[in-house]
Design an enzyme around this catalytic site. Structure first.
Site, PDB file in Angstrom:
ATOM      1  N   LYS A  33       1.316  -0.979   0.011  1.00  0.00           N
ATOM      2  CA  LYS A  33       0.024   0.178  -0.428  1.00  0.00           C
ATOM      3  C   LYS A  33       0.780   1.013   0.186  1.00  0.00           C
ATOM      4  CE  LYS A  33      -2.086   1.451   3.586  1.00  0.00           C
ATOM      5  NZ  LYS A  33      -2.267   3.199   4.262  1.00  0.00           N
ATOM      6  N   ASP A  60      -3.169   4.226  -1.525  1.00  0.00           N
ATOM      7  CA  ASP A  60      -4.442   4.365  -1.043  1.00  0.00           C
ATOM      8  C   ASP A  60      -4.268   6.097  -0.930  1.00  0.00           C
ATOM      9  OD1 ASP A  60      -5.799   4.742   1.850  1.00  0.00           O
ATOM     10  OD2 ASP A  60      -3.908   4.129   3.057  1.00  0.00           O
ATOM     11  N   LYS A  62      -7.182   7.477  -0.638  1.00  0.00           N
ATOM     12  CA  LYS A  62      -8.565   8.572  -0.450  1.00  0.00           C
ATOM     13  C   LYS A  62      -8.942   9.953  -0.960  1.00  0.00           C
ATOM     14  CE  LYS A  62      -7.632   6.855   4.018  1.00  0.00           C
ATOM     15  NZ  LYS A  62      -6.239   6.194   4.308  1.00  0.00           N
ATOM     16  N   ASP A  65     -13.277  14.732  -3.255  1.00  0.00           N
ATOM     17  CA  ASP A  65     -13.830  16.158  -4.218  1.00  0.00           C
ATOM     18  C   ASP A  65     -14.865  16.638  -5.701  1.00  0.00           C
ATOM     19  OD1 ASP A  65     -12.953  18.543  -5.175  1.00  0.00           O
ATOM     20  OD2 ASP A  65     -10.876  18.077  -4.980  1.00  0.00           O
ATOM     21  N   THR A 119     -11.583   5.372  11.350  1.00  0.00           N
ATOM     22  CA  THR A 119     -11.631   4.820  12.410  1.00  0.00           C
ATOM     23  C   THR A 119     -11.062   5.535  13.642  1.00  0.00           C
ATOM     24  OG1 THR A 119      -9.592   3.697  12.135  1.00  0.00           O
ATOM     25  CG2 THR A 119     -11.283   2.472  12.300  1.00  0.00           C
ATOM     26  N   ARG A 210       2.639  -2.735  11.035  1.00  0.00           N
ATOM     27  CA  ARG A 210       4.503  -3.482  12.046  1.00  0.00           C
ATOM     28  C   ARG A 210       4.210  -5.003  12.544  1.00  0.00           C
ATOM     29  NH1 ARG A 210       2.022   2.250  15.556  1.00  0.00           N
ATOM     30  NH2 ARG A 210       0.397   0.834  13.896  1.00  0.00           N
TER      31      ARG A 210
HETATM   32  O1  C5P Z   1       1.568  -1.040  11.891  1.00  0.00           O
HETATM   33  P1  C5P Z   1      -0.423  -1.105  11.283  1.00  0.00           P
HETATM   34  O2  C5P Z   1      -0.830  -2.362  11.347  1.00  0.00           O
HETATM   35  O3  C5P Z   1      -0.920  -0.269  12.464  1.00  0.00           O
HETATM   36  O4  C5P Z   1      -0.518  -0.185  10.237  1.00  0.00           O
HETATM   37  C1  C5P Z   1      -1.938   0.087   9.919  1.00  0.00           C
HETATM   38  C2  C5P Z   1      -1.865   0.218   8.765  1.00  0.00           C
HETATM   39  O5  C5P Z   1      -3.573   0.767   7.094  1.00  0.00           O
HETATM   40  C3  C5P Z   1      -1.668   2.206   8.303  1.00  0.00           C
HETATM   41  O6  C5P Z   1      -1.457   2.545   7.220  1.00  0.00           O
HETATM   42  C4  C5P Z   1      -2.580   3.185   8.975  1.00  0.00           C
HETATM   43  O7  C5P Z   1      -3.101   4.305   8.423  1.00  0.00           O
HETATM   44  C5  C5P Z   1      -4.368   1.713   7.742  1.00  0.00           C
HETATM   45  N1  C5P Z   1      -5.016   2.397   8.019  1.00  0.00           N
HETATM   46  C6  C5P Z   1      -5.887   2.414   9.678  1.00  0.00           C
HETATM   47  N2  C5P Z   1      -6.663   2.284  10.354  1.00  0.00           N
HETATM   48  C7  C5P Z   1      -7.508   3.067   8.971  1.00  0.00           C
HETATM   49  C8  C5P Z   1      -7.505   2.905   7.484  1.00  0.00           C
HETATM   50  C9  C5P Z   1      -6.311   3.103   7.553  1.00  0.00           C
HETATM   51  O8  C5P Z   1      -4.955   1.560  10.776  1.00  0.00           O
HETATM   52  N3  C5P Z   1      -9.269   2.975   9.499  1.00  0.00           N
END
Ligand code: C5P
Length: 234
Positions: A33, A60, A62, A65, A119, A210
């Site tokens: 992504k 990604d 988003k 507009d 979220t 992560r």
């Molecule tokens: O490291 P981690 O698994 O928390 O990363 C989650 C990824 O998903 C990040 O790129 C974060 O910006 C993205 N994301 C999220 N919650 C959302 C939409 C996107 O954690 N509702």
């Protein structure tokens, strides 16, 4: 079932660091992504370099507009050859349909997904921007609008996946972040599920950051998640 259900976010400030991580992954086991930070810093070139390395790219950005502007952005994303692109469902019906038509008229249509409610927004913050009802109510309403406009699916929490699948059917794709291995820290995510739990709830694609990118061996982490997904859905 798609064999590459894990999407690894390359949340890095520059191409060097993003590519360093990509070289530690395996394009036969995951997709990647590219979000706003990396795209603003490096532009379409980073998408092409990842594609050249064999990866499908979820762009990604988003988009949110007026319909004409979002349609143009979706067409440009499709020309980049990305696998998935997304827009905000709160852009409304005309915008969602314009996005869908732009994507559908391209030579290689990417999957088109809508973000329902970020979220990071709790119920009180939704009220402050004029959205009445709970986050769950808003997710349900915006997912229904997304489905009605003919998009391919939504980004949602794995905890909302079961209800959305039941309402919109198997073909409506659910992309879920908030995934953690049983033994990995939650970090700043609050409501997390394991890959197996998310799969059982109906998630099609899992955004896992992560737990993979900070693992000593990212490919080993990917393989472990793949095994859990196969077990959960076998
Ligand atoms: O490291 P981690 O698994 O928390 O990363 C989650 C990824 O998903 C990040 O790129 C974060 O910006 C993205 N994301 C999220 N919650 C959302 C939409 C996107 O954690 N509702």
């Amino acid at each position: 079932m798609d064999s590459k259900r894990v999407i690894v976010p390359l949340d890095f400030p520059d191409a060097a660091r993003a590519l360093a991580m990509a070289t530690r992954l395996d394009p036969s086991l995951c997709r990647v992504k590219v979000g706003k930070e990396l795209f603003v810093a490096e532009g379409p070139a980073i998408v092409h370099r990842l594609q050249d390395a064999g990866f499908d790219v979820f762009l990604d950005l988003k988009f949110h507009d007026i319909p004409n502007t979002v349609a143009g952005a979706c067409r440009a994303a499709a020309r980049l050859g990305v696998w998935m692109v997304n827009v905000h469902a709160t852009g409304g019906e005309a915008m969602l349909k314009a996005a869908r038509e732009a994507v559908a008229s391209s030579a290689r249509p990417p999957l088109l997904i809508a973000v329902t409610v970020l979220t990071s927004l709790a119920d009180a913050e939704l009220a402050a921007v004029g959205l009445s009802g709970s986050a769950a109510d808003n997710v349900g309403r915006l997912a229904a609008l997304t489905a009605q406009c003919g998009l391919d699916g939504v980004v949602c929490s794995p905890l909302e996946a079961r209800a959305l699948k039941a309402r919109h059917g198997e073909a409506f794709k659910l992309v879920t972040p908030g995934i953690r291995l049983p033994d990995s820290p939650a970090d700043d995510q609050r409501r997390v599920l394991t890959p197996a739990e998310a799969a059982r709830e109906g998630a099609d694609y899992l955004v896992v950051g992560r737990p993979i990118t900070q693992a000593p061996d990212p490919v080993a982490a990917l393989r472990a998640i793949g095994a859990q997904l196969r077990e959960a859905t076998s």
